[in-house]
Every structure is written in C-alpha cells, then in structure tokens.
Design a protein around this motif. Structure first.
Motif, mmCIF file in Angstrom:
data_model
loop_
_atom_site.group_PDB
_atom_site.id
_atom_site.type_symbol
_atom_site.label_atom_id
_atom_site.label_comp_id
_atom_site.label_asym_id
_atom_site.label_seq_id
_atom_site.Cartn_x
_atom_site.Cartn_y
_atom_site.Cartn_z
ATOM 1 N N HIS A 1 0.854 -1.188 0.000
ATOM 2 C CA HIS A 1 0.000 0.000 0.000
ATOM 3 C C HIS A 1 0.891 1.240 0.000
ATOM 4 O O HIS A 1 2.115 1.121 -0.010
ATOM 5 C CB HIS A 1 -0.984 0.000 1.169
ATOM 6 N N GLY A 2 0.265 2.417 -0.004
ATOM 7 C CA GLY A 2 1.018 3.630 -0.255
ATOM 8 C C GLY A 2 1.390 4.462 0.941
ATOM 9 O O GLY A 2 1.798 5.625 0.783
ATOM 10 N N HIS A 3 1.298 3.939 2.171
ATOM 11 C CA HIS A 3 1.707 4.709 3.345
ATOM 12 C C HIS A 3 3.213 4.947 3.357
ATOM 13 O O HIS A 3 3.992 4.124 2.869
ATOM 14 C CB HIS A 3 1.300 3.985 4.631
ATOM 15 N N SER A 4 3.607 6.050 3.995
ATOM 16 C CA SER A 4 5.009 6.474 3.951
ATOM 17 C C SER A 4 5.955 5.472 4.591
ATOM 18 O O SER A 4 7.121 5.371 4.195
ATOM 19 C CB SER A 4 5.171 7.847 4.607
ATOM 20 N N ASP A 5 5.486 4.702 5.611
ATOM 21 C CA ASP A 5 6.371 3.747 6.257
ATOM 22 C C ASP A 5 6.465 2.423 5.485
ATOM 23 O O ASP A 5 7.024 1.449 5.979
ATOM 24 C CB ASP A 5 5.956 3.498 7.710
ATOM 25 N N HIS A 6 5.943 2.436 4.273
ATOM 26 C CA HIS A 6 6.111 1.327 3.337
ATOM 27 C C HIS A 6 6.759 1.817 2.041
ATOM 28 O O HIS A 6 7.441 1.056 1.363
ATOM 29 C CB HIS A 6 4.769 0.655 3.050
ATOM 30 N N VAL A 7 6.563 3.091 1.737
ATOM 31 C CA VAL A 7 7.203 3.699 0.563
ATOM 32 C C VAL A 7 8.708 3.859 0.789
ATOM 33 O O VAL A 7 9.511 3.598 -0.107
ATOM 34 C CB VAL A 7 6.534 5.050 0.245
ATOM 35 N N GLY A 8 9.100 4.320 1.981
ATOM 36 C CA GLY A 8 10.496 4.354 2.398
ATOM 37 C C GLY A 8 11.507 4.725 1.342
ATOM 38 O O GLY A 8 11.513 5.846 0.824
ATOM 39 N N PHE B 1 -5.047 7.758 14.987
ATOM 40 C CA PHE B 1 -4.110 6.757 15.481
ATOM 41 C C PHE B 1 -4.798 5.469 15.921
ATOM 42 O O PHE B 1 -4.193 4.412 15.945
ATOM 43 C CB PHE B 1 -3.329 7.304 16.683
ATOM 44 N N GLY B 2 -6.079 5.575 16.312
ATOM 45 C CA GLY B 2 -6.706 4.457 16.988
ATOM 46 C C GLY B 2 -6.268 4.453 18.444
ATOM 47 O O GLY B 2 -5.731 5.440 18.960
ATOM 48 N N THR C 1 -6.007 1.067 3.683
ATOM 49 C CA THR C 1 -6.089 2.091 2.639
ATOM 50 C C THR C 1 -6.989 1.514 1.556
ATOM 51 O O THR C 1 -7.250 0.304 1.532
ATOM 52 C CB THR C 1 -4.713 2.430 2.039
ATOM 53 N N PRO C 2 -7.446 2.330 0.616
ATOM 54 C CA PRO C 2 -8.312 1.790 -0.441
ATOM 55 C C PRO C 2 -7.640 0.716 -1.284
ATOM 56 O O PRO C 2 -8.299 -0.208 -1.759
ATOM 57 C CB PRO C 2 -8.650 3.038 -1.273
ATOM 58 N N GLY C 3 -6.327 0.836 -1.480
ATOM 59 C CA GLY C 3 -5.618 -0.100 -2.339
ATOM 60 C C GLY C 3 -4.711 -1.058 -1.604
ATOM 61 O O GLY C 3 -3.768 -1.612 -2.202
ATOM 62 N N GLN D 1 -4.155 -8.381 14.728
ATOM 63 C CA GLN D 1 -5.087 -7.291 15.036
ATOM 64 C C GLN D 1 -5.121 -6.319 13.871
ATOM 65 O O GLN D 1 -4.210 -6.307 13.035
ATOM 66 C CB GLN D 1 -4.628 -6.553 16.304
ATOM 67 N N ILE D 2 -6.186 -5.534 13.811
ATOM 68 C CA ILE D 2 -6.231 -4.474 12.806
ATOM 69 C C ILE D 2 -5.106 -3.491 13.078
ATOM 70 O O ILE D 2 -4.875 -3.089 14.219
ATOM 71 C CB ILE D 2 -7.605 -3.770 12.826
ATOM 72 N N ALA D 3 -4.400 -3.123 12.017
ATOM 73 C CA ALA D 3 -3.233 -2.249 12.165
ATOM 74 C C ALA D 3 -3.648 -0.829 12.527
ATOM 75 O O ALA D 3 -4.703 -0.351 12.091
ATOM 76 C CB ALA D 3 -2.425 -2.241 10.878
ATOM 77 N N PRO D 4 -2.840 -0.137 13.325
ATOM 78 C CA PRO D 4 -3.085 1.286 13.557
ATOM 79 C C PRO D 4 -3.068 2.070 12.236
ATOM 80 O O PRO D 4 -2.557 1.598 11.228
ATOM 81 C CB PRO D 4 -1.911 1.699 14.453
ATOM 82 N N PHE D 5 -3.633 3.264 12.288
ATOM 83 C CA PHE D 5 -3.678 4.169 11.136
ATOM 84 C C PHE D 5 -4.542 3.615 10.002
ATOM 85 O O PHE D 5 -4.317 3.925 8.829
ATOM 86 C CB PHE D 5 -2.264 4.497 10.621
ATOM 87 N N THR D 6 -5.520 2.783 10.348
ATOM 88 C CA THR D 6 -6.419 2.216 9.344
ATOM 89 C C THR D 6 -7.532 3.200 9.012
ATOM 90 O O THR D 6 -8.145 3.789 9.906
ATOM 91 C CB THR D 6 -7.000 0.878 9.845
ATOM 92 N N ALA D 7 -7.812 3.350 7.730
ATOM 93 C CA ALA D 7 -8.825 4.305 7.291
ATOM 94 C C ALA D 7 -10.229 3.849 7.648
ATOM 95 O O ALA D 7 -11.056 4.635 8.114
ATOM 96 C CB ALA D 7 -8.713 4.525 5.783
ATOM 97 N N ASP D 8 -10.530 2.564 7.420
ATOM 98 C CA ASP D 8 -11.877 2.043 7.649
ATOM 99 C C ASP D 8 -11.735 0.665 8.291
ATOM 100 O O ASP D 8 -11.553 -0.343 7.606
ATOM 101 C CB ASP D 8 -12.631 1.951 6.318
ATOM 102 N N ALA D 9 -11.819 0.628 9.624
ATOM 103 C CA ALA D 9 -11.566 -0.614 10.359
ATOM 104 C C ALA D 9 -12.596 -1.687 10.027
ATOM 105 O O ALA D 9 -12.251 -2.869 9.899
ATOM 106 C CB ALA D 9 -11.547 -0.339 11.857
#
Length: 240
Positions: A62-69, A103-104, A156-158, A189-197
């Motif tokens: 997905h496109g979060h910054s801690d995966h884009v790195g 953050f959740g 995220t959506p994608g 568990q559902i990851a933090p920073f989730t858009a739609d749990a």
C-alpha cells in the motif's frame, strides 16, 4: 535477517518490516520501510548471495510512507520499477492525503517509541514516488516469486496482500498487524492508522482460505499458526 530460505526481512526488531524474496537468483522487494533502511539493503542482499543488481522489482502492499520508504531512491538510482495497487497509486505519488482515520487506541510509551524509531531512520525524509506502475485484484505479477494479488481494502483503499506460493508465504502488508506500534500489543489485530476498520475486517475474508505457512505483516513478527486462525483472531477482536 532470514525468515525462511529465500525470504529475508529488513527491520530487525519488526517495528517496520520490508521483505526480500529471492527466486532463481532474482529478487523482489516487498515494501520499502523507512528511507534509512536503504543502507541495510546491501548487507541483506549479500546474505542471500545477491547484490542490488539482482533486484528486479519493488512491490508495495500500500502507499503509506512507512512502506514507501526508500522506493524512490531505488527507482531513480537503480531503475528498479515500483508497483502498487491502482487504488493506492495516487497516495504513493503523494497526490492525495493519507486516508488514515487517526491513530486508533494509543499508549504513550509505544507510540513515542515508534515515532522515535521512524525519525531516527529517516522517516521525515521519505520521498514520494515519481513514477509507479499499477496492478489490479487477482493479478499474478511478473516479478521474481510471481505473487498473486489479493485486494484487502480498509487500511487504505488499495491495500493488497501478496501470496508467494513458491515460498509458502502470504505478505499481508497492513491488512493486519502482529504488533501495534501505537499500543505495544502483540498478536493478530487491525493495524493502527487504518482508514476504515470495519472494511478492513470484512476484507480478511478474501485471504482466510489462502494456504501459507508464513504470514508476514508490515508490523510485527511472522505468524505461523495459519491464515485462517489469524483472520479469526482479528475478526473476533474487531467485533469485540
């Protein structure tokens, strides 16, 4: 560090994970962690008997910054193509806001530890990706390991999981985590920073029938008790 033959992880303490998948002398990187992980890449490749010239693809869950790195650095300096699900392409390019819904649940100690960990490894220096190719649901990617894409929207959506049958591994990105960076809680568990749990929980039905001895999340240690059991635990927690 080695997870299994042909599978290595950057991220020794599993706070943020990037994975290297080797097949036939060629390498696919799945997720790029934070930008500072780039300096660990040569040593991890060397441990596989490979070099950066053997890296043929970087696939993002997905496109979060801690995966884009370090993705943009790898793309521009070594011409390694970067791909992501079509619904997260704009996020990876920095064209839309992070859809995370806060953050959740949080505990100050783990959250500050995560933020400090990220900061010390270049989290503020992450560059959006200038050019990214896309894939869709159900695709089998023409990259080393030939992963099959399973769309798991919600985080995220994608958001997408990648099934590598030849390695008996399912890389789930942040479809779920086995470590919550905001609370320190371990286990599926559902990851933090989730858009739609709620959507994230529902999406896990798409992976529960996948057979894989190794389930590798974006945050936390490998899960080895089966995909179905992980989905059961996440679903139960999500409805609790």
């Amino acid at each position: 560090m080695e997870i299994a033959p042909g599978v290595r992880r950057i991220g020794a303490n599993s706070t943020i994970n990037a994975y290297l998948i080797e097949e036939g002398g060629r390498v696919t990187i799945v997720d790029a962690g934070v930008s500072g992980y780039y300096k660990e890449l040569p040593a991890e490749l060397a441990a596989m008997g490979r070099t950066i010239d053997d890296v043929e693809a970087l696939v993002l869950t997905h496109g979060h910054s801690d995966h884009v790195g370090f993705a943009e650095r790898l793309r521009t300096e070594h011409r390694v193509p970067v791909s992501v699900h079509e619904d997260d392409a704009a996020l990876a390019r920095g064209e839309v806001k992070n859809p995370a819904n806060g953050f959740g649940p949080t505990k100050l100690g783990p959250l500050m530890g995560f933020l400090w960990f990220t900061l010390m490894r270049g989290g503020l220096r992450t560059r959006h990706i200038g050019e990214v190719s896309t894939f869709g649901e159900g695709a089998t990617l023409d990259v080393p390991g030939s992963p099959r894409v399973i769309l798991t929207p919600g985080h995220t959506p994608g958001s997408a999981a990648l099934h590598f049958p030849s390695h008996d591994a399912l890389l789930v990105g942040d479809a779920f985590a086995t470590y919550a960076v905001t609370t320190g809680v371990r286990g599926p568990q559902i990851a933090p920073f989730t858009a739609d749990a709620a959507q994230a929980v529902d999406s896990l039905q798409r992976i529960e029938d996948v057979t894989a001895s190794l389930v590798l999340p974006g945050h936390g240690d490998p899960w080895t008790e089966g995909v179905e059991e992980a989905v059961r635990l996440v679903t139960r927690a999500g409805k609790g």
